[in-house]
Design an enzyme around this catalytic site. Structure first.
Site, PDB file in Angstrom:
ATOM      1  N   GLY A 191       0.862  -1.264   0.088  1.00 51.00           N
ATOM      2  CA  GLY A 191      -0.150  -0.063   0.083  1.00 51.00           C
ATOM      3  C   GLY A 191       0.849   1.334  -0.014  1.00 51.00           C
ATOM      4  O   GLY A 191       2.013   1.279   0.282  1.00 51.00           O
TER       5      GLY A 191
ATOM      6  N   GLU B 238       6.366  -5.008   7.832  1.00 53.53           N
ATOM      7  CA  GLU B 238       5.936  -3.988   8.569  1.00 53.53           C
ATOM      8  C   GLU B 238       6.591  -3.436  10.044  1.00 53.53           C
ATOM      9  O   GLU B 238       6.478  -2.337  10.525  1.00 53.53           O
ATOM     10  CB  GLU B 238       4.395  -4.029   8.914  1.00 53.53           C
ATOM     11  CG  GLU B 238       3.520  -4.008   7.431  1.00 53.53           C
ATOM     12  CD  GLU B 238       3.465  -5.216   6.720  1.00 53.53           C
ATOM     13  OE1 GLU B 238       2.946  -5.102   5.710  1.00 53.53           O
ATOM     14  OE2 GLU B 238       4.142  -6.122   6.945  1.00 53.53           O
TER      15      GLU B 238
END
Length: 336
Positions: A67, A139
């Site tokens: 993203g 992440e």
């Protein structure tokens, strides 16, 4: 000259095709792309001419690198919380739509597939990976956590492999991703275009004729120790088991973990442990609530700055030491 569409769709024989068409940005998803994919899937859901959906990435570098996290950081820093919420809410709705789609959904993964790219592939029926595919959920390196339903998916991989992948952000080859369960078939890049064309003629049945035997799982020699070390219930205990000495892979894992956000390691582990008992919709709901708390934590803005904006790869985590992370802060971040 008009800008090219960042998502291109067309019907082709038995299949509907989705092309993520942002190759210079490694096909990273922005909100417009998420909405386009959702609209396309909705249109084809009841179209009798579309028997299956095939999704690919433009170019040869990436299927989808994730993203648009830089845009998320911009929203957080500027105080535009509504924009951040819209992105995550609609991304997770797309993930669930893929997981519950009534027709075969086939991802052809060639090149980088990380974060949000895993989200638009792993929930599909079939995930074909080439030797150039690279799967990862990195992440914790940006002060965030593996989302897109990863807190549901990763705990369901064999043993503690999912915990290892989530905390370290370890990259996996296409073949290794099949061994792990993130992908379903291995097809060399040289045959991918041929497979894609065959899907239009035969539908999902064509995959079996192109899948090749897997090379050995590169992590196979270390799986027992991965299970032992990453089955610990706390981050501190995981470090202690790794430090007890388990070969070169353990040293590498420790080096990687020491570079990650200490807070992100804690909230990721807790989210994974709770995700073992959740359905996918429940996990996505928890993840959405976690986006509000984790992106507000200073480590998110700092991690994205260090890794993606300034690229100095020298984040100043708060706190900097794993031992100084407040358990009460972590408990408040992960909904129980």
């Amino acid at each position: 000259m008009p800008a090219e569409d960042t998502v291109v769709s067309r019907r082709d024989g038995r299949v509907g095709r989705i092309l993520l068409n942002r190759p210079k940005a490694l096909n990273a998803l922005d909100l417009a792309m998420i909405r386009a994919c959702a609209d396309i899937l909705s249109t084809w859901r009841d179209d009798p001419h579309v028997h299956a959906v095939v999704i690919e990435g433009a170019g040869d570098r990436a299927f989808c690198a994730g993203g648009d996290i830089r845009a998320m950081r911009d929203g957080v820093v500027s105080g535009d919380r509504a924009a951040v919420d819209r992105f995550f809410k609609e991304e997770y709705a797309l993930n669930l739509a893929i997981a519950t789609y009534p027709k075969p959904y086939i991802a052809l993964v060639d090149g980088i597939c990380m974060g949000g790219g895993v989200g638009v592939s792993v929930h599909g029926t079939w995930r074909v990976a080439t030797e150039h595919a690279v799967f990862a959920m990195p992440e914790t390196a940006i002060g965030f956590f593996p989302d897109i339903g990863a807190t549901y998916v990763l705990p369901r991989l064999p043993g503690e492999l999912g915990t290892f992948l989530a905390l370290t952000g370890q990259r996996m080859s296409g073949a290794d991703a099949v061994h792990a369960g993130l992908a379903t078939h291995f097809v060399p890049r040289a045959r991918l275009a041929e497979l894609s064309a065959a899907l239009a003629r035969q539908g999902a049945a064509a995959i079996a004729g192109f899948a090749e035997p897997l090379p050995a799982f590169s992590l196979a020699p270390d799986l027992a120790e991965i299970d032992h070390c990453f089955s610990a219930e706390t981050v501190g205990d995981i470090f202690a088991r790794l430090e007890a000495g388990h070969g070169a892979w353990a040293e590498a894992a420790l080096t990687t973990l020491r570079a990650m956000s200490p807070s992100a390691l804690h909230w990721t582990l807790l989210a994974l442990r709770r995700g073992r008992d959740l359905t996918l919709p429940q996990a996505l709901d928890v993840e959405f609530r976690m986006t509000r708390t984790t992106t507000a934590h200073p480590d998110f803005a700092e991690g994205v700055r260090a890794m993606l904006v300034d690229k100095d790869r020298n984040p100043a985590w708060q706190p900097a030491r794993m031992e100084n992370v407040d358990p009460a802060v972590i408990a408040a971040i992960v909904p129980g």
